[in-house]
Design an enzyme around this catalytic site. Structure first.
Site, mmCIF file in Angstrom:
data_model
loop_
_atom_site.group_PDB
_atom_site.id
_atom_site.type_symbol
_atom_site.label_atom_id
_atom_site.label_comp_id
_atom_site.label_asym_id
_atom_site.label_seq_id
_atom_site.Cartn_x
_atom_site.Cartn_y
_atom_site.Cartn_z
ATOM 1 N N SER A 185 11.569 -6.767 4.556
ATOM 2 C CA SER A 185 10.321 -7.805 4.108
ATOM 3 C C SER A 185 10.421 -7.494 2.688
ATOM 4 O O SER A 185 10.981 -8.723 2.247
ATOM 5 C CB SER A 185 8.936 -6.246 4.065
ATOM 6 O OG SER A 185 8.348 -5.836 3.457
ATOM 7 N N ASP A 224 4.848 -11.912 0.277
ATOM 8 C CA ASP A 224 6.030 -11.703 0.433
ATOM 9 C C ASP A 224 7.056 -11.972 1.211
ATOM 10 O O ASP A 224 6.556 -13.126 2.524
ATOM 11 C CB ASP A 224 6.849 -9.779 0.233
ATOM 12 C CG ASP A 224 6.007 -9.531 2.197
ATOM 13 O OD1 ASP A 224 5.427 -10.093 2.631
ATOM 14 O OD2 ASP A 224 6.143 -8.432 1.753
ATOM 15 N N ASP A 255 8.019 -12.057 4.859
ATOM 16 C CA ASP A 255 7.536 -11.710 5.746
ATOM 17 C C ASP A 255 5.485 -12.116 6.142
ATOM 18 O O ASP A 255 4.879 -12.018 7.197
ATOM 19 C CB ASP A 255 7.604 -10.427 7.017
ATOM 20 C CG ASP A 255 7.299 -9.162 6.238
ATOM 21 O OD1 ASP A 255 6.789 -9.480 5.226
ATOM 22 O OD2 ASP A 255 7.666 -8.234 6.650
ATOM 23 N N ASP A 271 3.366 -9.930 5.558
ATOM 24 C CA ASP A 271 1.848 -8.988 5.162
ATOM 25 C C ASP A 271 1.928 -8.465 4.513
ATOM 26 O O ASP A 271 0.496 -7.952 3.584
ATOM 27 C CB ASP A 271 2.851 -7.722 6.233
ATOM 28 C CG ASP A 271 4.001 -7.587 5.888
ATOM 29 O OD1 ASP A 271 4.966 -7.613 4.606
ATOM 30 O OD2 ASP A 271 4.474 -6.387 6.300
#
Length: 572
Positions: A145, A304, A306, A308
């Site tokens: 993340s 970010d 990833d 999400d």
């Protein structure tokens, strides 16, 4: 086994891996470093595994990835017919992510479990969608993340597209612990392809359908068509996986004035233009602010690695930029969805929103004003995903929106994790709505505060690394349980929620919290204020969450600062 014995076992087990042996021998006389790498195994839980890259039991490396994957395969194979549905695997731009993803696929294939491996990096929400879309049994994302570049991680998803819950995590952990590192075998890639166990997937199989579904989440598509050409967006993917899907989505909904921060456009595992790839960090926006001035942007988006999480910065009427908090973004989106549906006569009577317990209580006030139910969950979007599934199974509520203060937002049911692409659509639409009314996005936030009261929410994190840090975190939580405060910053503690015990105590009376067991303490204070303390599940940190509210901004911020300082003293 002792720390030294664990270390020597690795030297024997991986003697043929020159890079690993070289790294381990370099710490042979460093007892502290050896202890940190070998005093425990890298833990696996509902958030999967996450840690610093390197050799050792307590590090992220290919051997821990392979062992975790064999554990996942063994857990799935307890029901062989279901395991045939396979596992979808995605990865972000971090160091070793692509290699770890391929190892995950080939270990699964060696165990006879089909693997669907994406052809390039993909965001978390696309993986969540793919698990459901392909009717897979599980999913894996290789990501850490928003952590610094030296980290990577391994997240596991269930067939519903949400991260696995406690029961599944315990089942996977049970198999992992019974698995030796040396028992983890990779199938040859070509053999896996020839046998049909390994399938490489991409746009045709997943992304095209995902983007089409996200476009259906627009509350007022006409608004995007009429106002979209006036909206100037600066977007930075922070070197991550959001670059392709976010830009594609914005283009396909008619937003053509999107300037991308070129220095942060391409994947970079070192995240070399920023300290940390975290849209909560003001430092991540330095290049975006510079570009925004050049193109006269109205709004800045940052996702970010990833993709999400979505961070947002907006201008006020004087042209000053403001980085919004996750709570502010969540409440603006919640208010927009509810008010737009009500205006159109489409607000369902059984409508429901979901937020984490550490997210602002302003959301509760907003839902109450629209007659919409709001549910609270533990921190972790998997719990919001579980709530969505409960609504659908029981048919008692219609899910409208979910969010966490840490920049996670969702308005769909076809994804079961926070979705930066979905959030980009919604924020764009709110920005267009504000332009149509002749106000700024920032003005909209102030209108909400004026109507419901001002809420100042803060998060204070204390980093406590290593074995000593883990011991210290346990001591802090134990001490607070043994001697909970009677007041914080002069505000009386009216009730204590201990989620580890599952009990809420008020005036000596105990009632169940109604949520799963978790090492969290929540102190309810006078006048709707609160302080929550929890060790992070993904980082070596203990976190304080503060919710302060008052009629005006200045009063709320003074109260928030007082609560922060008093809460920090509780930690000592």
């Amino acid at each position: 086994m002792t720390i030294r014995e664990n270390y020597e076992q690795w030297l024997r087990d991986f003697a043929d891996d020159q890079d690993t042996i070289r790294e381990l021998k370099a710490i042979g006389e460093d007892e502290k470093e050896m202890e940190d790498r070998f005093y425990t195994e890298l833990s696996f839980g509902t958030a999967g595994m996450r840690g610093v890259l390197g050799a050792g039991m307590n590090r992220m490396n290919k051997y821990n990835v392979r062992r975790a994957t064999k554990g996942l395969a063994g857990y799935l194979l307890e029901n062989p017919e279901e395991a045939k549905r396979g596992v979808v695997i995605a990865y972000d731009s971090r160091r070793c992510s692509a290699e770890f993803a391929k190892d995950t696929a080939l270990v699964l294939c060696a165990e006879g479990v089909p693997a669907y491996l994406f052809d390039a990096l993909r965001p978390v929400p696309v993986l969540s969608f793919a698990v459901r879309h392909l009717h897979a049994k599980a999913g894996v994302v290789i990501t850490a993340s928003h952590n610094p570049p030296q980290y990577n991680g391994y997240k596991v998803y269930g067939e519903d597209g949400a991260q696995v819950g406690p029961e599944a995590a315990e089942g996977i952990t049970r198999v992992i612990r019974s698995t030796k590192y040396t028992d983890c075998v990779l199938m040859d890639e070509q053999e896996a392809l020839d046998k049909g166990l390994l399938k490489i997937i991409g746009n045709k199989e997943v992304d095209d359908d995902y983007i089409e579904r996200v476009k259906t989440l627009s509350i007022n598509p006409e608004l995007l068509r009429t106002e979209g050409s006036k909206l100037n967006i600066v977007y930075t993917p922070l070197h991550g996986s959001g670059n392709v899907p976010v830009r594609r989505l914005l283009k396909e909904i008619g937003l053509t004035n999107v300037a991308v921060v070129k220095e942060q456009e391409m994947p970079d595992p070192n995240f070399s233009t920023i300290k940390v790839p975290n849209p909560e960090d003001p430092g991540a926006y330095e290049l975006a602010f510079k570009l925004a001035a050049e193109v006269n942007a109205n709004v800045i988006f940052a996702t970010d690695p990833d993709c999400d999480r979505l961070g947002v910065a907006v201008k006020d009427g004087q042209g000053e930029w403001h980085l919004l908090s996750g709570n502010q973004i969540g409440c603006v989106l919640l208010h927009y969805i509810l008010s737009s549906l009500k205006k159109a006569g489409k607000l369902p009577k059984d409508g429901a929103a979901v937020k984490s317990i550490v997210s602002t209580s302003l959301a509760n006030k907003i839902c109450e004003s629209f007659g919409v139910s709001i549910f609270e969950t533990l921190t972790g979007f998997k719990f919001i995903g579980e709530k969505i599934q409960q609504f659908m199974d029981k048919g008692d509520h219609t899910f409208l929106f979910g969010f966490e203060e840490s920049y996670g937002f969702l308005s769909s049911t076809f994804v079961r994790d926070k979705d930066g692409v979905n959030a980009s659509l919604l924020v764009s639409e709110v920005a267009c709505a504000c332009m149509a009314e002749g106000i700024t996005f920032y003005d909209r936030i102030q209108e909400i505060f004026k109507e419901y009261g001002y809420y100042a929410n803060s998060v204070v994190s204390t980093t406590l690394p290593g074995k000593d840090g883990l011991t210290r975190m346990k001591e802090i939580m134990s001490n607070l349980r043994a001697q909970p405060p009677k007041e914080i910053a002069g505000l009386k503690v009216t009730a204590v929620r201990d989620y580890l015990k599952g009990i809420r105590t008020e005036n000596g009376q105990e009632t169940p919290t109604g949520l799963p067991v978790s090492d969290v303490l929540y102190f309810e204070l006078e006048k709707g204020n609160w302080v929550c303390v929890r060790p992070s599940g993904t980082e070596p940190k203990i976190k304080l969450y503060i919710n302060a509210n008052a009629a005006g901004k200045a009063e709320a911020e003074v109260l928030s600062e007082a609560l922060c300082e008093a809460s920090k003293r509780l930690m000592n």
